[in-house]
Design a protein around this motif. Structure first.
Motif, short mmCIF file in Angstrom:
data_model
loop_
_atom_site.label_atom_id
_atom_site.label_comp_id
_atom_site.label_asym_id
_atom_site.label_seq_id
_atom_site.Cartn_x
_atom_site.Cartn_y
_atom_site.Cartn_z
N ILE A 21 0.86 -1.18 0.00
CA ILE A 21 0.00 0.00 0.00
C ILE A 21 0.90 1.23 0.00
N SER A 22 0.53 2.25 -0.75
CA SER A 22 1.37 3.46 -0.83
C SER A 22 1.29 4.24 0.48
N ARG A 23 2.34 5.01 0.75
CA ARG A 23 2.37 5.83 1.97
C ARG A 23 1.25 6.86 1.96
N GLU A 24 0.92 7.41 0.80
CA GLU A 24 -0.14 8.42 0.70
C GLU A 24 -1.49 7.82 1.11
N VAL A 25 -1.80 6.63 0.58
CA VAL A 25 -3.07 5.97 0.92
C VAL A 25 -3.08 5.60 2.40
N PHE A 26 -1.97 5.08 2.89
CA PHE A 26 -1.87 4.67 4.30
C PHE A 26 -2.16 5.85 5.23
N ASP A 27 -1.52 7.00 4.95
CA ASP A 27 -1.71 8.20 5.79
C ASP A 27 -3.15 8.72 5.69
N GLU A 28 -3.74 8.64 4.50
CA GLU A 28 -5.12 9.11 4.32
C GLU A 28 -6.09 8.24 5.12
N VAL A 29 -5.87 6.92 5.08
CA VAL A 29 -6.72 6.00 5.84
C VAL A 29 -6.56 6.25 7.34
#
Length: 296
Positions: free
Chosen positions: A87-95
């Motif tokens: 999973i990308s860092r951007e998606v992880f942080d958004e979640v």
């Protein structure tokens, strides 16, 4: 909605979880099943799946013991890009942000440990009061509210609850913060002046020692007479005695040379913490809401 997402993931062959996959930590083979809520939840809360290796998350309560405590997130260590990301860092942080917004009344334990945690006591029974931090989001609003409070476990169990909001303690302390900042700024200026005088004396003594060496070499080379040498040597020696005496006086002066903080560079929260750490010994809270602060 979750069922739709899970069904879509399991329908696509290229997105299916394989029968066996390597454990990201041990490298051993771990049997996997189809996509589930638990699998997605695990991936979106564990930073290992972003391709980073995270360690120093826990600390043993005693050497060789099995019990561990979760350290604050700022103390975690991260090795970036140690393996392929799922999973990308951007998606992880958004979640992560979405999950924080959705949390309601969740107890955060030691993660948001309060500056008063080791200092606040129940006046009714004398025990330490426990800290609770609740994070709430009002309906139809993006605003997140944090409610911090303290409560006595024993009094709660005895059906005679004793609790206090953290903001009430802070309001009581606020009037003292400005005087505290001024006092420490003055003390800091005094410390700087004390150090400057001391450095100046040490520099002068060093120069005098160099001059002693110079006149001695001139005397050995017969550039100056013995009488002139002895006269100059006595003058320098007497001056050194006076400076060393003044240096001894400075060292004996009772000045707290420990720099607690730079008052002008602190924000309100750090100024509050500096005051609590250096000035407050204990805080007693009674069931009636009365707060008693015992200073050091």
């Amino acid at each position: 909605m979750k069922k739709v997402i899970l069904h879509a993931l399991n329908e696509k062959e290229e997105l299916k979880l394989s029968d066996y996959t390597g454990n990201l930590i041990t490298g051993s083979e771990v049997k996997k099943r189809v996509w589930t809520n638990a699998a997605i939840s695990q991936i979106t809360r564990n930073e290992l799946y972003t391709g980073d290796y995270v360690y120093n998350k826990f600390k043993e309560t005693k050497i060789g013991g099995r019990k561990r405590i979760l350290l604050p997130e700022e103390e975690w260590k991260i090795l970036p890009n140690t393996h392929e990301a799922i999973i990308s860092r951007e998606v992880f942080d958004e979640v992560k942000k979405i999950k924080e917004k959705r949390s309601f009344g969740g107890y955060t334990g030691n993660k948001n440990r309060s500056i008063f945690s080791d200092k606040i006591f129940c006046k009714e029974c004398g025990r330490h009061m426990s800290f609770r931090s609740d994070i709430r989001q009002k309906k139809n609003s993006d605003k997140i509210y944090k409610y911090k409070s303290y409560y006595c476990n024993l009094c709660k169990a005895e059906k005679t609850p004793n609790n206090i909001k953290e903001k009430d303690i802070i309001e009581l302390i606020k009037p003292k913060l400005n005087d505290f900042k001024i006092q420490n700024t003055l003390n800091e200026e005094k410390v700087i002046e004390h150090k400057n005088v001391k450095d100046k004396i040490l520099k002068e003594i060093s120069i005098l020692n160099s001059n002693l060496q110079i006149i001695y070499e001139n005397y050995k080379k017969k550039n100056i007479s013995k009488d002139d040498y002895l006269k100059e040597k006595t003058f320098i020696h007497d001056k050194k005695v006076l400076l060393e005496s003044r240096l001894k006086e400075l060292k004996s002066e009772k000045i707290d040379l420990k720099k607690e903080f730079d008052g002008n560079s602190l924000d309100k929260n750090n100024l509050l913490k500096a005051y609590v750490d250096s000035s407050i010994d204990k805080i007693f809270v009674s069931r009636s809401g009365e707060i008693e602060i015992v200073e050091k």
